[in-house]
Design a protein around this motif. Sequence first.
Motif, PDB file in Angstrom:
ATOM      1  N   THR A  74       0.855  -1.228   0.110  1.00 27.46           N
ATOM      2  CA  THR A  74      -0.025   0.053   0.010  1.00 27.46           C
ATOM      3  C   THR A  74       0.919   1.220   0.194  1.00 27.46           C
ATOM      4  O   THR A  74       1.848   1.348   0.922  1.00 27.46           O
ATOM      5  CB  THR A  74      -0.817  -0.183   1.238  1.00 27.46           C
ATOM      6  N   GLN A  75       0.678   2.196  -1.149  1.00 28.02           N
ATOM      7  CA  GLN A  75       1.609   3.348  -0.976  1.00 28.02           C
ATOM      8  C   GLN A  75       0.555   4.577  -1.455  1.00 28.02           C
ATOM      9  O   GLN A  75      -0.227   4.471  -2.059  1.00 28.02           O
ATOM     10  CB  GLN A  75       2.416   3.343  -2.270  1.00 28.02           C
ATOM     11  N   PRO A  76       0.634   5.542  -0.503  1.00 29.35           N
ATOM     12  CA  PRO A  76       1.342   5.248   0.788  1.00 29.35           C
ATOM     13  C   PRO A  76       0.970   4.418   1.856  1.00 29.35           C
ATOM     14  O   PRO A  76      -0.506   4.366   1.860  1.00 29.35           O
ATOM     15  CB  PRO A  76       1.259   7.001   1.272  1.00 29.35           C
ATOM     16  N   ALA A  77       1.763   4.128   2.563  1.00 32.65           N
ATOM     17  CA  ALA A  77       1.191   3.328   3.880  1.00 32.65           C
ATOM     18  C   ALA A  77       1.021   4.071   5.574  1.00 32.65           C
ATOM     19  O   ALA A  77       1.565   5.398   5.274  1.00 32.65           O
ATOM     20  CB  ALA A  77       1.921   2.187   3.934  1.00 32.65           C
ATOM     21  N   THR A  78       0.730   3.668   6.583  1.00 29.38           N
ATOM     22  CA  THR A  78       0.823   4.505   7.523  1.00 29.38           C
ATOM     23  C   THR A  78       2.322   4.391   8.088  1.00 29.38           C
ATOM     24  O   THR A  78       2.985   3.645   7.804  1.00 29.38           O
ATOM     25  CB  THR A  78      -0.160   3.549   8.677  1.00 29.38           C
ATOM     26  N   GLU A  79       2.568   5.358   8.956  1.00 29.64           N
ATOM     27  CA  GLU A  79       3.682   5.352   9.403  1.00 29.64           C
ATOM     28  C   GLU A  79       4.188   4.190  10.227  1.00 29.64           C
ATOM     29  O   GLU A  79       5.316   3.618  10.223  1.00 29.64           O
ATOM     30  CB  GLU A  79       3.949   6.592  10.522  1.00 29.64           C
ATOM     31  N   ALA A  80       3.084   3.459  11.078  1.00 33.00           N
ATOM     32  CA  ALA A  80       3.457   2.214  11.579  1.00 33.00           C
ATOM     33  C   ALA A  80       3.783   1.192  10.791  1.00 33.00           C
ATOM     34  O   ALA A  80       4.541   0.429  11.133  1.00 33.00           O
ATOM     35  CB  ALA A  80       1.947   1.933  12.524  1.00 33.00           C
ATOM     36  N   ASP A  81       3.111   0.876   9.824  1.00 33.49           N
ATOM     37  CA  ASP A  81       3.524  -0.108   8.749  1.00 33.49           C
ATOM     38  C   ASP A  81       4.975   0.095   8.132  1.00 33.49           C
ATOM     39  O   ASP A  81       5.663  -0.806   8.029  1.00 33.49           O
ATOM     40  CB  ASP A  81       2.484   0.085   7.574  1.00 33.49           C
ATOM     41  N   ALA A  82       5.295   1.365   7.857  1.00 37.10           N
ATOM     42  CA  ALA A  82       6.827   1.822   7.228  1.00 37.10           C
ATOM     43  C   ALA A  82       7.533   1.195   8.464  1.00 37.10           C
ATOM     44  O   ALA A  82       8.748   0.707   8.138  1.00 37.10           O
ATOM     45  CB  ALA A  82       6.785   3.205   7.118  1.00 37.10           C
ATOM     46  N   GLU A  83       7.325   1.807   9.640  1.00 38.81           N
ATOM     47  CA  GLU A  83       8.264   1.646  10.794  1.00 38.81           C
ATOM     48  C   GLU A  83       8.402   0.047  10.926  1.00 38.81           C
ATOM     49  O   GLU A  83       9.708  -0.524  11.253  1.00 38.81           O
ATOM     50  CB  GLU A  83       7.876   2.272  11.977  1.00 38.81           C
ATOM     51  N   ALA A  84       7.534  -0.765  10.861  1.00 38.06           N
ATOM     52  CA  ALA A  84       7.502  -2.152  11.246  1.00 38.06           C
ATOM     53  C   ALA A  84       8.402  -2.961   9.989  1.00 38.06           C
ATOM     54  O   ALA A  84       9.004  -3.880  10.353  1.00 38.06           O
ATOM     55  CB  ALA A  84       5.977  -2.746  11.196  1.00 38.06           C
ATOM     56  N   TYR A  85       8.033  -2.370   8.806  1.00 41.29           N
ATOM     57  CA  TYR A  85       8.837  -2.952   7.629  1.00 41.29           C
ATOM     58  C   TYR A  85      10.322  -2.775   7.901  1.00 41.29           C
ATOM     59  O   TYR A  85      11.230  -3.516   7.539  1.00 41.29           O
ATOM     60  CB  TYR A  85       8.499  -2.398   6.421  1.00 41.29           C
ATOM     61  N   LEU A  86      10.715  -1.571   8.469  1.00 37.20           N
ATOM     62  CA  LEU A  86      12.169  -1.195   8.569  1.00 37.20           C
ATOM     63  C   LEU A  86      12.380  -2.043   9.629  1.00 37.20           C
ATOM     64  O   LEU A  86      13.930  -2.367   9.538  1.00 37.20           O
ATOM     65  CB  LEU A  86      12.434   0.248   8.699  1.00 37.20           C
ATOM     66  N   ALA A  87      11.908  -2.164  10.730  1.00 38.34           N
ATOM     67  CA  ALA A  87      12.229  -3.163  11.683  1.00 38.34           C
ATOM     68  C   ALA A  87      12.515  -4.567  11.090  1.00 38.34           C
ATOM     69  O   ALA A  87      13.622  -5.188  11.734  1.00 38.34           O
ATOM     70  CB  ALA A  87      11.297  -3.043  13.028  1.00 38.34           C
TER      71      ALA A  87
END
Length: 115
Positions: A74-87
């Motif tokens: 999903t683009q854009p995604a939620t900040e939480a989804d982006a942070e979870a991906y990076l983690a």
Amino acid sequence: MRLKSGIWVAAYIRRVQIEGAQAMLRRRGAEEAGAVFIKISRLDGTAEVFAPAPQTAFDEARPSDRAFIRALKTQPATEADAEAYLARQIKFDPDIWIVEVEDRAGRSFLDTVVT
């Protein structure tokens, strides 16, 4: 020959700043060849993440260029989804670089984004 990750990241941050957006290094990875991830924060609770493209996506005429893909479905995604991906990426490879760009327009400033 590809630029070292540290040099490429420094040049990318400078380019973003010249264009009038904010960029910051969130995580320093392996200097020589650490994978670079770019998070674009739109400052409205949404974000995009760009990850290194697979080898098959590279232009054979320009093998030294860096290419990126959109990392989230999903683009854009939620900040939480982006942070979870990076983690998850950090757990997989602790040598990654993470650069965060703050731009309300969502500009990536990347030369090569493979779709």
